[in-house]
Write an enzyme that holds these catalytic residues in place. Sequence first.
Site, PDB file in Angstrom:
ATOM      1  N   GLN A  99       0.720  -1.190  -0.005  1.00  0.00           N
ATOM      2  CA  GLN A  99      -0.138  -0.162   0.007  1.00  0.00           C
ATOM      3  C   GLN A  99       0.774   1.315  -0.114  1.00  0.00           C
ATOM      4  OE1 GLN A  99      -2.162   1.368   3.341  1.00  0.00           O
ATOM      5  NE2 GLN A  99      -3.900   0.672   2.166  1.00  0.00           N
ATOM      6  N   GLY A 100       0.569   2.030  -0.958  1.00  0.00           N
ATOM      7  CA  GLY A 100       1.504   3.246  -1.127  1.00  0.00           C
ATOM      8  C   GLY A 100       0.818   4.433  -0.968  1.00  0.00           C
ATOM      9  N   GLU A 115     -14.462  -1.926   5.228  1.00  0.00           N
ATOM     10  CA  GLU A 115     -13.798  -3.202   6.051  1.00  0.00           C
ATOM     11  C   GLU A 115     -13.857  -2.817   7.378  1.00  0.00           C
ATOM     12  OE1 GLU A 115     -13.018  -5.090   2.907  1.00  0.00           O
ATOM     13  OE2 GLU A 115     -12.165  -5.523   4.946  1.00  0.00           O
TER      14      GLU A 115
END
Lengths: 387, 298
Positions: free
Chosen positions: A128-129, A249
């Site tokens: 994840q960037g 989520e």
Amino acid sequence: MDLTYTAEEDEFRARLSRWLARTLPELPPPPDPLDWPGRRAYDMGWQRRLYDAGYAGLHWPVDAGGRGATPTQHLIYLEETEKAGAPYVGANFVGLLHAGPTIASEGSAEQRARWLPPVLRGDEVWCQGFSEPDAGSDLASLRTRAWRDGDHYVVSGSKIWTSHAEVADWCELLVRTTPVSESVPKHRGISWLAMPMDAPGITVRPLRTLAGSTEFAEMFLDEVRVPVANRVGDENDGWRVTMVTLSYERGTAFVGEVVACRRVLGELAREASKNGRWDDAVLRRRLGRLSAEFGALWRLTQWNVSESQHTGGVPGVGGSVFKLRYSHARQELYDAAADVLGPGALDLGHPWALDRLSSLSYTIAAGTSQIQQNIVAERILGLPKGR
Amino acid sequence: MDFQLTEDQRALRDGVRDLLEGRFDRAALRAAVDASERAGTAPLDRELWRELGAAGFFSLTLPEAEGGVGLGLPEAVLAFEEAGRVLLPGPLVATFLAAGDIPGAASGDVMVTSADGSLVAWLDEADVVRGDVSGAVPARSVDPLTPLHRLPAGGSGASGGAFRAGAGALLTAAEQLGSAARTTEMAVQYARERAQFGQLIGAFQAVKHLCAQMLVRAETARAAVYAAAVTGDPLEVCGAKLLADDAAVRNARDCLQVHGGMGFTWEADVHLHLKRAWVRAGAGRSAGDAEEALAAAL
């Protein structure tokens, strides 16, 4: 209000539990926490078993290759796998929980066909960037720039706290495609790209955490070329693309961990009975209150999951409330563990000592408690924005 | 599993809220406080008590065959939460628990109190007293709307385990929950209206964070209280009471803090919530006992 499970849900639980009992003994021994390639292989091997058994992407939509399970079934899945001591989602975390659902919800048919199956099969790892040195909890302030050059974006900048960067094949990258100005507020002008981690111009430098491990890394991007076809969603619409899926989520993100904390609490009581610390009434009562705390957090989880089932996944108040409360409760739990252990708590050989260290990240990761409180105050309680 | 309020439960909650807002609004609350000040003791509105009885408040969980409404503890919890929101005075829990046993309790014609722990509320006003109250001496209650008597040391006059870890504790927790949610609303409302240093105080992070934590406490307690009402599990009731006491007391304190100097005045309602929260936290088993019970079950 009904806390009983339906016959169908009970049957799902029983089948899963039988499969876990059969499968877990076949797993190879877990790798050393510092052996990244070993961890990748182990986590992907577990994902492959899930895939073969039909449990991969349980909560993903069916048309994205998932099982389209209800939130309650997902809750049962997370509860049972944790109880059985199944491996953590590990290196597959970003792919299964962040990038995958984002592509499933916002990607084109080609993008879904290219990227989703390898995540479910355990063939490709995503990182994840998102965060940057000047844009962590204030993600919208990110500065990594992307220019159009023909059918490519040219990306330059740096990212930080990039989990699993060392072993990832792909990076879900947020970049600024239009500079911030009077007419373009900072949430606009951001785009979501899938960046291949073997592209020239990417330098990954692992960051050592206070727990001694290298969970994440710094990433430097020097004119990295990413095909325009790798953009998910419209140009400058990346903020919305990200928020739509991430928020879904929150109901279930910590289910397994609450189950684990309740188990650890029981272990603390047994350890305290063995080593004599149980005679300390102050400590005993602290454990009693923590039991109430984690009991309530488990019920709050069920509440959130039930709510998301009614609203079709639109997050309510519960997700932020849970994150704020749980992150601190987890730290209190491992501080109590240290009190139970006494001097043994200073021995890194004890798993609780390492868990205590890693619990320190919970009030920071995924938005610090301070940012979360601003979000709750402004978006839920409707208090005015500060400057 | 479907851990959300049903349509019927929502309707019941809204109905009780409407009834109480119409019958015991802020003006009525302050009038009751003033009357209590004048008389030196809190008066109980018998007419309101009978109206509650007629609306089925005390007989919610009695079977229909016995003249009750035939609902369960979750519904009773929703009703008591509403009572907690408006700070409805009187021995609501003791009267509720007596409905079915003591004639007239269900209809609101008879007011029942009970001795539990070392304090008895509403002893002079009650028609029936459950438990041993010999030697009780009047105390100057911190809460202007809950007159208290103290029992002699050692004589705890317990009226039975039902109150301590069962329905009584749960319904008290529900009242605490209602109060905790209400003080959150009061703090937020004040923070959105009150300006200082050139802006609304709700724009300050220091104030925002107080309010956010109030919501977190109230909503965590809500999950615990509702779940305990559904399962009826004694340990869950213990946990729910612990969290609801904590939410009511600490939210009232934070609400007072958000109100600043105004919060310390008699005129603001905040202190009434805090004082009642203290009284309810002192009812039934102590926090320490509840923690011990939970620890023993680990």
